[in-house]
Design a protein around this motif. Structure first.
Motif, short mmCIF file in Angstrom:
data_model
loop_
_atom_site.label_atom_id
_atom_site.label_comp_id
_atom_site.label_asym_id
_atom_site.label_seq_id
_atom_site.Cartn_x
_atom_site.Cartn_y
_atom_site.Cartn_z
N GLU A 126 9.21 21.06 37.12
CA GLU A 126 9.29 19.62 37.34
C GLU A 126 9.90 18.92 36.12
OE1 GLU A 126 8.67 18.61 40.26
OE2 GLU A 126 7.71 20.46 40.96
N SER A 128 9.11 15.97 34.90
CA SER A 128 8.16 15.20 34.09
C SER A 128 6.75 15.76 34.19
CB SER A 128 8.16 13.73 34.55
OG SER A 128 7.55 13.61 35.83
N THR A 130 4.11 13.93 34.74
CA THR A 130 3.48 13.25 35.87
C THR A 130 3.74 13.99 37.18
OG1 THR A 130 3.80 11.14 34.71
CG2 THR A 130 3.27 11.03 37.06
N GLU A 131 4.98 14.43 37.36
CA GLU A 131 5.33 15.16 38.58
C GLU A 131 4.62 16.50 38.66
OE1 GLU A 131 9.82 14.11 39.79
OE2 GLU A 131 9.52 14.38 37.64
N THR A 132 4.39 17.11 37.49
CA THR A 132 3.66 18.37 37.46
C THR A 132 2.23 18.16 37.95
OG1 THR A 132 4.97 19.18 35.58
CG2 THR A 132 2.87 20.27 35.99
N LYS A 134 1.31 15.71 39.81
CA LYS A 134 1.44 15.29 41.20
C LYS A 134 1.51 16.49 42.14
CE LYS A 134 4.25 12.13 44.02
NZ LYS A 134 5.47 11.28 44.02
N GLU A 135 2.12 17.57 41.65
CA GLU A 135 2.22 18.80 42.45
C GLU A 135 0.92 19.60 42.45
OE1 GLU A 135 4.81 20.01 44.36
OE2 GLU A 135 5.60 17.99 44.05
N ARG A 282 13.24 6.98 38.36
CA ARG A 282 13.07 8.01 37.33
C ARG A 282 12.24 7.49 36.15
NH1 ARG A 282 12.59 12.56 38.01
NH2 ARG A 282 10.93 12.50 36.51
N TYR A 285 8.32 7.56 35.98
CA TYR A 285 7.71 8.83 35.59
C TYR A 285 7.70 8.98 34.06
CZ TYR A 285 7.68 10.54 40.41
OH TYR A 285 7.43 10.71 41.75
#
Length: 317
Positions: A126, A128, A130-132, A134-135, A282, A285
């Motif tokens: 990922e 960012s 945050t996205e990690t 989020k996953e 973008r 994040y």
């Protein structure tokens, strides 16, 4: 030898790349740039314990090396601005002028070390932190936040030192920003780049005052002396666990808000001074990432402060 990959994920061996570069009569680094090849880092999912420790160590060192490189970059930026003042140069001529300045005045002395350290860092799926999260990959997200916190150590130390440290932080941030924006668009006016860089440095140092305040409250920066220490000891004994939870929570919230605000303010500053269009999809994040790392760092500082306070209280009472 190391491997490098292109935008499509195709991997090439370093020895082959060096051979191709030699046949074209250009340097290895120039060939990498022309072909858009990047070092093939170890992926987090494939990393063992040793790889992770190496990545953490590289990130810590990179923070300090980047700080030093930023100080060199602001020197180059100032010389470049003064040297090209009043000159009508196109983008190519400006690049040549900057290269000449760096050659003459020893610019980018730490760049090769930065690249080496960056190659030792792990790669993540990922873009960012945050996205990690989020996953749902909380272990990886926690690792990334911790690693980013280690890389931010120079700014924390600068805040702890006080005014001299914050001036150094502002100069380093400004230098790095000037270099970044010049490489992105060398056609920009030198005065515009310098104005933007100076503002970025002031923004970074200004918000680090919140970090210094947290360090003071945590007792990690020298306080007034005996009377203050006695008052602190009394406060700790009376407050107990509730006081500890409150102070740690406050530290996390303060630093998270400070770092997120720094990112947001810097983004707005770029929009005003450079006319950059903000990709909010973008950017949100990046702001969230800054808050996550800031909260982690703030929590660690506040926790360390509570331990120190308890130790001091037991000595004073």
């Amino acid at each position: 030898m190391a491997d490098y990959k292109d935008a499509n994920g195709i991997v090439y061996n370093e020895s082959d790349i060096r051979g191709w570069a030699a046949r074209r009569g250009i340097s290895f680094e120039e060939y990498l740039d022309v072909k858009g090849l990047q070092f093939d880092k170890t992926d987090y999912d494939d990393a063992d314990f040793g790889d992770k420790m190496t990545s953490l160590g590289a990130s810590t060192a990179l923070g300090f090396v980047s700080f030093a490189e930023g100080l060199s970059d602001i020197k180059d930026g100032l010389i470049y601005t003064m040297s090209t003042a009043g000159e009508d140069l196109d983008a190519k001529q400006k690049e040549i002028a900057m290269k000449a300045i760096k050659t003459q005045y020893g610019g980018d002395p730490f760049e090769k070390y930065m690249k080496k350290l960056e190659q030792s860092q792990l790669e993540f799926d990922e873009a960012s932190i945050t996205e990690t999260f989020k996953e749902g990959d909380y272990y990886q997200g926690g690792f990334r936040a911790f690693e980013a916190g280690l890389q931010s150590m120079p700014s924390i130390l600068a805040a702890g030192i006080g005014i001299p440290g914050l001036i150094g932080l502002a100069a380093s941030t400004a230098g790095s920003k000037f270099e970044e924006e010049f490489e992105e668009d060398p056609s920009q006016k030198a005065t515009t780049l310098l104005f933007n860089a100076a503002g970025s440095g002031v923004i970074e140092a200004g918000f680090e005052l919140a970090t210094r305040g947290l360090l003071k409250r945590a007792g990690l920066v020298a306080r007034a002396g005996g009377e203050a220490n006695m008052k602190l000891a009394e406060e700790i004994v009376r407050g107990g666990a509730a006081s500890i939870v409150k102070n740690v929570g406050s530290g996390m919230a303060t630093e998270a808000a400070s770092e997120a605000a720094t990112e947001l303010t810097s983004t707005m500053w770029d929009s005003v001074t450079l006319g950059k269009k903000i990709d909010w999809e973008r950017k949100i994040y990046e702001i969230a990432d800054a808050g996550i790392v800031g909260g982690l760092v703030g929590g660690v500082m506040a926790s360390a402060g509570e331990v120190k306070k308890k130790s001091r209280a037991s000595q004073e009472m």
